[in-house]
Design an enzyme around this catalytic site. Structure first.
Site, mmCIF file in Angstrom:
data_model
loop_
_atom_site.group_PDB
_atom_site.id
_atom_site.type_symbol
_atom_site.label_atom_id
_atom_site.label_comp_id
_atom_site.label_asym_id
_atom_site.label_seq_id
_atom_site.Cartn_x
_atom_site.Cartn_y
_atom_site.Cartn_z
ATOM 1 C CB SER A 1 45.188 40.131 30.669
ATOM 2 O OG SER A 1 44.723 38.819 30.448
ATOM 3 C CG ASN A 2 41.002 37.747 32.950
ATOM 4 O OD1 ASN A 2 41.380 36.586 33.027
ATOM 5 N ND2 ASN A 2 40.287 38.201 31.928
ATOM 6 C CG PHE A 3 44.639 37.326 38.448
ATOM 7 C CD1 PHE A 3 46.007 37.460 38.282
ATOM 8 C CD2 PHE A 3 43.957 38.272 39.192
ATOM 9 C CE1 PHE A 3 46.692 38.524 38.870
ATOM 10 C CE2 PHE A 3 44.621 39.335 39.781
ATOM 11 C CZ PHE A 3 46.003 39.460 39.614
ATOM 12 C CB ALA B 1 38.187 35.205 32.371
#
Ligand code: CTP
Length: 402
Positions: free
Chosen positions: A208-210, A276
């Site tokens: 995943s991402n932030f 995102a």
């Protein structure tokens, strides 16, 4: 504009309280219904009789009305209001509002209010620039409140500086502009993607991402507050929405987000791709936890996720607007323009990871908005809700051109 609007005017204990009588009179003249709430200290500066005469309603300042024992419901008041204005707002009330110290009727009502809240600070210049006041005002802004900045001039202390409550005529103008603007997305359907996507590797691990989702959620709130019907398609985030004009669809992966967006964007006037989205996902998802049994280091094979913005761009009808986001680390402007073309966007909101206080997880953002023709406008670093308002202003302008 203000005709028929329910406005709570909250008055706290500062010299500028005398000016609020004029504000109440101006609001009544503009056709608003006004309910005044005073803190106990405010009554030392101006009498409730003056304010109840001007507003045509008994002033509330205690949880109970002394002679009848009647309970004043802050919850009902919070629901009744179309807007709440705290003027003057002292350093102490600002601190209580920022931290939720609900020890009087005014702050309790503020905490219950669903309507937009406007805060007009008034205090001495040193109090105004004290770290705690600056920080508390910052907090209030980050909750989506509107701060009506005080003017610079002679203060009650006879010192010169910033801290004079804005003049009642100007506070009225801010409210009029707000209600005027509020209608500019009426009857529009806006689809917004927000947050990260989560791509499973096995039942306990993922890629995943932030992304926190804050920018997308701020956009959803802003569009809804300006009259739009919003469909918010969100990846896993810890944010909540509490607005009947926003329907939220929770998804996990990019594929699920793609399918949800395709389902709802047919009749959308605007699609804002703020999520995102992970560009790749593991080619296979293990049904059981991947164990550390072997000495070999496992290799994760990836495959492409759908490009949601591009898919919406391919199906875009005349009159539909598609807005993308780009978070870049270098060659920002040329990469952004490239994305406009590749995905058939009408506008892109660019933020650079090189800017402090912009991008993932933080409450502020610093963006440049670029249109299809390559023209661009750079904005200052602001709370995400104010950035959302700037983005929506641009969208409204583009909608008018169509
Ligand atoms: N986007 C999308 N689906 C994807 C990837 C991106 O809808 N699979 C959208 C984002 O929501 C954003 C825009 O496309 O509005 C640009 O996202 P970004 O990640 O910057 O673009 P990419 O095309 O993935 O390019 P790169 O990661 O190589 O910079």
């Amino acid at each position: 504009m203000l005709s028929g609007k329910h406005i709570i005017v909250g008055i706290t204990g500062g010299i500028a309280a005398y000016k609020t009588a004029t504000l109440v009179r101006l609001l009544i003249k503009a056709g608003a219904e006004v309910q005044v709430i005073m803190t106990p200290n405010a009554r030392e500066f101006i009498t409730p009789v003056t304010l109840s005469t001007l507003s045509g309603k008994p002033v509330i300042s205690e949880f109970f009305t002394a002679n009848t024992g009647q309970w004043n419901s802050h919850v009902d008041l919070g629901l009744w209001a179309d807007a709440m204005v705290v003027a003057p707002a002292t350093a102490s009330t600002i601190a209580k509002m920022a931290t939720g110290v609900a020890d009087n009727m005014l702050v309790t009502t503020y905490l219950s209010a669903k309507a937009p809240v406007f805060v007009a600070p008034a205090m001495d210049l040193d109090m105004m620039r004290h770290h705690s006041t600056v920080h508390n005002l910052e907090l209030l802004r980050s909750y989506g409140n509107h701060i009506i900045e005080p003017a610079t001039g002679e203060l009650a202390s006879h010192l010169m500086g910033k801290g004079r409550m804005e003049e009642p005529e100007n506070i009225l103008k801010v409210l009029q502009a707000f209600f005027d603007k509020k209608q500019d997305l009426e009857s529009r359907h806006i689809v917004i993607t927000a947050g990260p996507t989560v791509e499973r590797l096995d039942p306990v691990r993922f890629i995943s991402n932030f992304s926190s989702g804050k920018m997308g959620f701020a956009l959803a709130e802003e569009c809804a507050s300006r009259g739009a019907k919003v469909t918010l398609v969100s990846g896993p985030v810890s944010l909540k929405v509490n607005n009947p004009s926003i329907s939220r669809i929770d998804v996990e992966s990019a594929s699920q987000m793609h399918d949800a967006v395709m389902d709802v964007c047919g009749d959308a006037d605007v699609a804002i791709m703020c999520a995102a989205v992970a560009d790749y996902r593991p080619k296979s998802v293990a049904s059981r936890k991947i164990k550390r049994e072997h000495d070999d280091i496992p290799v994760i094979e990836l495959e492409k996720n759908p490009d949601i913005a591009k898919a919406v761009g391919q199906l875009k009808r005349r009159g539909q607007l598609l807005v993308g986001f780009a978070l870049e680390t270098d060659n920002e402007q040329s990469n952004a323009l490239e994305k406009i073309k590749k995905k058939n966007l009408d506008m892109i909101v660019l933020n650079s990871l090189r800017d402090k206080n912009a991008g993932f997880q933080v409450d502020t953002n610093k963006v440049t908005i670029m249109r299809r023709d390559g023209s661009s406008k750079a904005y200052a670093c602001k709370p995400k809700r104010e950035v959302a308002a700037d983005i929506v202003d641009e969208i409204v302008e583009l909608l008018k051109k169509d």
